[in-house]
Design a protein around this motif. Structure first.
Motif, PDB file in Angstrom:
ATOM      1  N   GLY A   1       2.554  14.902  -6.037  1.00 27.71           N
ATOM      2  CA  GLY A   1       3.689  15.358  -5.229  1.00 27.71           C
ATOM      3  C   GLY A   1       4.706  16.115  -6.053  1.00 27.71           C
ATOM      4  N   VAL A   2       5.622  16.741  -5.335  1.00 22.37           N
ATOM      5  CA  VAL A   2       6.672  17.544  -5.961  1.00 22.37           C
ATOM      6  C   VAL A   2       7.623  16.635  -6.760  1.00 22.37           C
ATOM      7  CG1 VAL A   2       8.749  18.899  -5.362  1.00 22.37           C
ATOM      8  CG2 VAL A   2       6.543  19.474  -4.359  1.00 22.37           C
ATOM      9  N   ASN A   3       8.323  17.191  -7.701  1.00 19.79           N
ATOM     10  CA  ASN A   3       9.247  16.469  -8.569  1.00 19.79           C
ATOM     11  C   ASN A   3      10.246  15.633  -7.778  1.00 19.79           C
ATOM     12  OD1 ASN A   3       8.532  19.319  -9.523  1.00 19.79           O
ATOM     13  ND2 ASN A   3       9.020  18.308 -11.442  1.00 19.79           N
ATOM     14  N   GLY A   4      10.357  14.372  -8.194  1.00 18.16           N
ATOM     15  CA  GLY A   4      11.393  13.500  -7.640  1.00 18.16           C
ATOM     16  C   GLY A   4      11.123  12.950  -6.250  1.00 18.16           C
ATOM     17  N   THR A   5       9.903  13.122  -5.717  1.00 16.42           N
ATOM     18  CA  THR A   5       9.631  12.662  -4.349  1.00 16.42           C
ATOM     19  C   THR A   5       9.313  11.170  -4.275  1.00 16.42           C
ATOM     20  OG1 THR A   5       7.352  13.440  -4.631  1.00 16.42           O
ATOM     21  CG2 THR A   5       8.861  14.887  -3.439  1.00 16.42           C
ATOM     22  N   GLY A   6       9.252  10.486  -5.421  1.00 13.02           N
ATOM     23  CA  GLY A   6       9.105   9.033  -5.399  1.00 13.02           C
ATOM     24  C   GLY A   6       7.730   8.506  -5.756  1.00 13.02           C
ATOM     25  N   LYS A   7       6.955   9.267  -6.540  1.00  8.31           N
ATOM     26  CA  LYS A   7       5.585   8.848  -6.902  1.00  8.31           C
ATOM     27  C   LYS A   7       5.566   7.562  -7.730  1.00  8.31           C
ATOM     28  CE  LYS A   7       5.130  12.824  -8.922  1.00  8.31           C
ATOM     29  NZ  LYS A   7       6.367  13.387  -8.333  1.00  8.31           N
ATOM     30  N   THR A   8       6.316   7.568  -8.834  1.00  7.20           N
ATOM     31  CA  THR A   8       6.280   6.453  -9.779  1.00  7.20           C
ATOM     32  C   THR A   8       6.747   5.164  -9.099  1.00  7.20           C
ATOM     33  OG1 THR A   8       6.714   8.051 -11.542  1.00  7.20           O
ATOM     34  CG2 THR A   8       7.058   5.722 -12.067  1.00  7.20           C
ATOM     35  N   THR A   9       7.822   5.241  -8.337  1.00  5.11           N
ATOM     36  CA  THR A   9       8.348   4.072  -7.639  1.00  5.11           C
ATOM     37  C   THR A   9       7.362   3.595  -6.581  1.00  5.11           C
ATOM     38  OG1 THR A   9      10.548   5.042  -7.965  1.00  5.11           O
ATOM     39  CG2 THR A   9      10.406   3.148  -6.503  1.00  5.11           C
ATOM     40  N   PHE A  10       6.703   4.532  -5.889  1.00  4.67           N
ATOM     41  CA  PHE A  10       5.706   4.176  -4.872  1.00  4.67           C
ATOM     42  C   PHE A  10       4.552   3.403  -5.507  1.00  4.67           C
ATOM     43  CE2 PHE A  10       2.709   4.172  -1.568  1.00  4.67           C
ATOM     44  CZ  PHE A  10       1.520   4.745  -1.998  1.00  4.67           C
ATOM     45  N   ILE A  11       4.129   3.830  -6.697  1.00  5.66           N
ATOM     46  CA  ILE A  11       3.016   3.157  -7.369  1.00  5.66           C
ATOM     47  C   ILE A  11       3.397   1.725  -7.716  1.00  5.66           C
ATOM     48  CG2 ILE A  11       1.609   3.137  -9.471  1.00  5.66           C
ATOM     49  CD1 ILE A  11       1.603   6.216  -9.282  1.00  5.66           C
ATOM     50  N   ALA A  12       4.650   1.523  -8.128  1.00  2.00           N
ATOM     51  CA  ALA A  12       5.127   0.162  -8.401  1.00  2.00           C
ATOM     52  C   ALA A  12       5.015  -0.678  -7.121  1.00  2.00           C
ATOM     53  CB  ALA A  12       6.569   0.193  -8.892  1.00  2.00           C
ATOM     54  N   LYS A  13       5.487  -0.110  -6.011  1.00  2.00           N
ATOM     55  CA  LYS A  13       5.466  -0.839  -4.738  1.00  2.00           C
ATOM     56  C   LYS A  13       4.036  -1.133  -4.286  1.00  2.00           C
ATOM     57  CE  LYS A  13       9.546   1.741  -3.070  1.00  2.00           C
ATOM     58  NZ  LYS A  13       9.976   2.791  -2.101  1.00  2.00           N
ATOM     59  N   LEU A  14       3.171  -0.120  -4.369  1.00  2.00           N
ATOM     60  CA  LEU A  14       1.793  -0.280  -3.891  1.00  2.00           C
ATOM     61  C   LEU A  14       1.025  -1.275  -4.749  1.00  2.00           C
ATOM     62  CD1 LEU A  14      -0.484   0.523  -1.980  1.00  2.00           C
ATOM     63  CD2 LEU A  14      -1.013   2.416  -3.522  1.00  2.00           C
ATOM     64  N   SER A  15       1.207  -1.210  -6.076  1.00  2.00           N
ATOM     65  CA  SER A  15       0.460  -2.139  -6.929  1.00  2.00           C
ATOM     66  C   SER A  15       0.903  -3.578  -6.697  1.00  2.00           C
ATOM     67  CB  SER A  15       0.520  -1.766  -8.407  1.00  2.00           C
ATOM     68  OG  SER A  15       1.698  -1.147  -8.742  1.00  2.00           O
ATOM     69  N   LYS A  16       2.202  -3.778  -6.441  1.00  2.00           N
ATOM     70  CA  LYS A  16       2.650  -5.151  -6.150  1.00  2.00           C
ATOM     71  C   LYS A  16       1.969  -5.647  -4.878  1.00  2.00           C
ATOM     72  CE  LYS A  16       6.401  -8.190  -5.058  1.00  2.00           C
ATOM     73  NZ  LYS A  16       7.803  -8.565  -5.122  1.00  2.00           N
ATOM     74  N   ARG A  17       1.954  -4.783  -3.860  1.00  2.00           N
ATOM     75  CA  ARG A  17       1.348  -5.148  -2.565  1.00  2.00           C
ATOM     76  C   ARG A  17      -0.131  -5.490  -2.730  1.00  2.00           C
ATOM     77  NH1 ARG A  17       1.705  -3.335   3.318  1.00  2.00           N
ATOM     78  NH2 ARG A  17       3.919  -3.302   2.841  1.00  2.00           N
ATOM     79  N   LEU A  18      -0.865  -4.641  -3.464  1.00  2.00           N
ATOM     80  CA  LEU A  18      -2.314  -4.850  -3.621  1.00  2.00           C
ATOM     81  C   LEU A  18      -2.596  -6.109  -4.447  1.00  2.00           C
ATOM     82  CD1 LEU A  18      -3.497  -1.166  -4.192  1.00  2.00           C
ATOM     83  CD2 LEU A  18      -3.742  -2.557  -2.138  1.00  2.00           C
ATOM     84  N   LYS A  19      -1.764  -6.321  -5.465  1.00  2.00           N
ATOM     85  CA  LYS A  19      -1.942  -7.511  -6.304  1.00  2.00           C
ATOM     86  C   LYS A  19      -1.741  -8.768  -5.453  1.00  2.00           C
ATOM     87  CE  LYS A  19      -0.297  -9.879 -10.393  1.00  2.00           C
ATOM     88  NZ  LYS A  19       0.673 -10.024 -11.470  1.00  2.00           N
ATOM     89  N   LYS A  20      -0.722  -8.720  -4.597  1.00  2.00           N
ATOM     90  CA  LYS A  20      -0.459  -9.849  -3.698  1.00  2.00           C
ATOM     91  C   LYS A  20      -1.640 -10.102  -2.767  1.00  2.00           C
ATOM     92  CE  LYS A  20       4.034 -11.300  -2.036  1.00  2.00           C
ATOM     93  NZ  LYS A  20       4.939 -11.066  -0.902  1.00  2.00           N
TER      94      LYS A  20
END
Ligand code: GTP
Ligand code: GTP
Ligand code: MG
Ligand code: MG
Lengths: 294, 276
Positions: free
Chosen positions: B82-101
């Protein structure tokens, strides 16, 4: 392009002996679409079109042999006028230290722009800037600013302890600046929504305590209709002194530039045109006007 | 005046204003308003309620059924772009927590080796969430980080490998080529893995979002959209236009800055919010 579209409309109207208000409305409709497609705010477009209509019903268009060109000229001139003056960047004056706060929505480009501005003031204006990392929330935000500062050879203050508040940190940095003779302090703040009460109060507290000489609202050029509400709220609560439009190296038309100018009257001071620390330019209203018109 | 009101020009303009200001996009609003004016003229639309109902149904038809993230047995690779600053890194944190759970074995590849502290930001998140992360020094070749991560994922029997990439403008050809290379590395070294290419979009973006989606899709083949920052005052109406033109499903929405601010995209809820 818009001028081609308008020319086509007027070519069809050429067979008429005289232009009527209805003909002008047809042309204005096309201009309205062009501005909306450029992400200019809906209400700002309405005001803009009514102003253009007033001028378009005058002699220079109605009795012209080249009405399309005349209308385009009126639209361009009005747009350039509203976008404001060509900027001279940020002027640093005494008393020192001159405090600049960089504020805006999440991910708009504040931290990068702080680096660009510090780089510009050091290399082009011979100033001695001090960068301050006031974003204590975002993971590795301090590290990001530190890396940028080291790259351009500028001193910086970041939260080492992990428990300083941004307001306290700014106070510390200003004391250091006074003591060690830095003439400009650039505060990089955390991204925030204009509707986040706690975060906006934090900025208000910084503004109250330390009276920044510039509060620059950093706005992503691709922002949509909400540019108006973002600019209005930041301006009303803080009294911003100007805007910086970032990511202008993309293909967003940047209609937000007109919206934020119309709503606040504050100047657009600088343009971000890339990810490198040299990618900072002055604001030229005629260039932005051409881009918005497409 | 909501409710069983007569539909005058004022009410019609009000709906046009709501649609425009939700960032739906000029062409989509124009085509909807043509339908509306036509329906009013024919007497098929009599009240404001009829009007709202017509538009909502049109949007729901475009958005289609709710679509969850598709995960298969074996290794799944999720490439986040995605384009700069659209929230990729933060989304990955959120998604990995969800999948781990959900009991999945997750591995993160910190492949933003370009931006200052790009690697560090992802590593800090991974450590916070106690999720393993593969990283190299800043300035390393992102494809090499991805290659390492795939080897590690295979060796550790990972279920989901999520790849963070540097933000980039779709207009920069060399950066789009870099992404294509990363995708090739994934397909070459994990040929049997299920690959999802998720594009993050910022809800505050205007009509450029459609251009972003088109370009990233043309170059990479986007399998799902993530709309971040929907907690802002922006409505994110551009996703309706994007779904209409490209038919890419919207999988997740981001509603804040913490690791828990992730929701599965719910078309009904989204359309309701659009009209508030
Ligand atoms: N292409 C381009 N990218 C930019 C520009 N300015 C900033 N960026 C990029 O945009 C992204 C976000 O920039 P940051 O400086 O981290 O933004 P920020 O406002 O500090 O973000 P937060 O602190 O999280 O609110 C990064 O990938 C930057 O490299 C610009 O003018 N052009
Ligand atoms: N309010 C809000 N902020 C968000 C959301 N998602 C991300 N952010 C913030 O947006 C900023 C940018 O997020 P990142 O995750 O760094 O974005 P990115 O796409 O990885 O940025 P680059 O790597 O620089 O291109 C950060 O300040 C995040 O906290 C969201 O859903 N809502
Ligand atoms: Mg920042
Ligand atoms: Mg990132």
């Amino acid at each position: 392009s818009l001028s081609q579209k308008l020319q086509r409309i007027f070519d069809k109207l050429k067979r008429k002996a005289k232009l009527t208000e209805k003909d002008i409305d047809l042309v204005l409709k096309e201009i309205r679409v062009a501005l909306l497609e450029a992400d200019v705010n809906y209400k700002v477009v309405r005001v803009f079109i009514s102003r253009v209509k007033e001028k378009a019903l005058g002699k220079e268009v109605m009795e012209s042999f080249t009405p399309a060109q005349q209308i385009i000229k009126i639209v361009r001139d009005e747009l350039v006028y509203l976008l404001g003056e060509t900027s001279k960047g940020i002027i640093i004056k005494e008393p020192y230290p001159f405090l600049i706060l960089m504020v805006g929505l999440q991910g708009s480009g504040k931290t990068t722009t702080c680096g660009k501005l510090a780089n510009f003031l050091k290399k082009e204006k011979g100033k001695r800037p001090l960068l301050v990392g006031l974003d204590v929330k975002r993971p590795a935000a301090s590290r990001q600013l530190a890396i940028i500062a080291e790259k351009i050879g500028v001193s910086y203050v970041i939260d080492e302890s992990g428990n300083a508040t941004p307001v306290e940190l700014l106070g510390k940095a200003l004391k250091k600046a006074e003591k060690e003779g830095y003439d400009v302090v650039i505060g990089d703040t955390a991204g925030r929504l204009q509707i986040d009460e706690d975060m906006m109060s934090e900025l208000e507290e910084m503004e109250r305590k330390y009276k920044p000489r510039e509060i620059l609202l950093v706005i992503d050029a691709m922002i949509g209709q909400e540019a108006v509400n973002v600019a209005k709220t930041f301006n009303e609560r803080l009294g911003i002194t100007g805007f910086i439009l970032t990511k202008m190296d993309g293909d967003a038309r940047g209609g937000a530039a007109l919206s934020i100018r119309e709503i606040t009257g504050k100047p657009i001071k600088l343009i971000g045109t890339g990810e490198k620390l040299e990618d900072l330019e002055f604001f030229y209203p005629d260039r932005i006007a051409s881009r918005i018109l497409g | 005046f909501r409710g069983k009101t007569e539909l005058g020009e004022e009410e019609i303009e009000e709906i046009e204003e709501i649609l425009f200001q939700s960032d739906l996009g000029t062409q989509m609003v124009i085509s909807i308003m043509d339908k509306v004016r036509d329906g009013v003229k024919k007497g098929e639309i009599k009240t404001y309620e009829d009007l709202e109902k017509l538009v909502k149904e049109d949007f729901l038809r475009i958005l289609g059924e709710k679509k969850t993230l598709e995960l298969k047995d074996g290794l799944n690779v999720i490439l986040v772009i995605g384009v700069n600053g659209t929230g990729k890194t933060t989304f990955i944190a959120k998604l990995s927590k969800r999948l781990k759970k959900q009991g999945k074995k997750v591995l993160i590849a910190a492949a933003d080796t370009f931006r200052a502290a790009g690697v560090k930001q992802m590593v800090v998140w991974a450590e916070r969430l106690n999720i393993p992360v593969v990283a190299q020094q800043e300035g390393a070749d992102p494809s090499s980080v991805v290659f390492d991560a795939i080897s590690s994922a295979k060796a550790r029997g990972i279920d989901v490998l999520i790849v963070d990439t540097a933000g980039r403008l779709h207009t920069k050809k060399n950066l789009m080529e870099e992404l294509k290379k990363i995708k090739r590395v994934i397909m070459k070294n994990a040929p049997s893995a299920h690959l999802e290419v998720l594009l993050t979009l910022d809800a505050t973006t205007g009509q450029n979002a459609l251009i972003q989606a088109k370009n990233f899709h043309e170059n990479l083949g986007v399998t799902g959209l993530v709309i971040n920052k929907l907690d802002s005052t922006s409505r994110g109406g551009h996703i309706i236009t994007i779904k209409n033109e490209l038919n890419i499903p919207i999988i997740f929405i981001g509603t804040g800055e913490t690791e828990d601010d992730l929701e599965e995209f719910n078309p009904e809820k989204f359309v309701e919010e659009l009209f508030k």
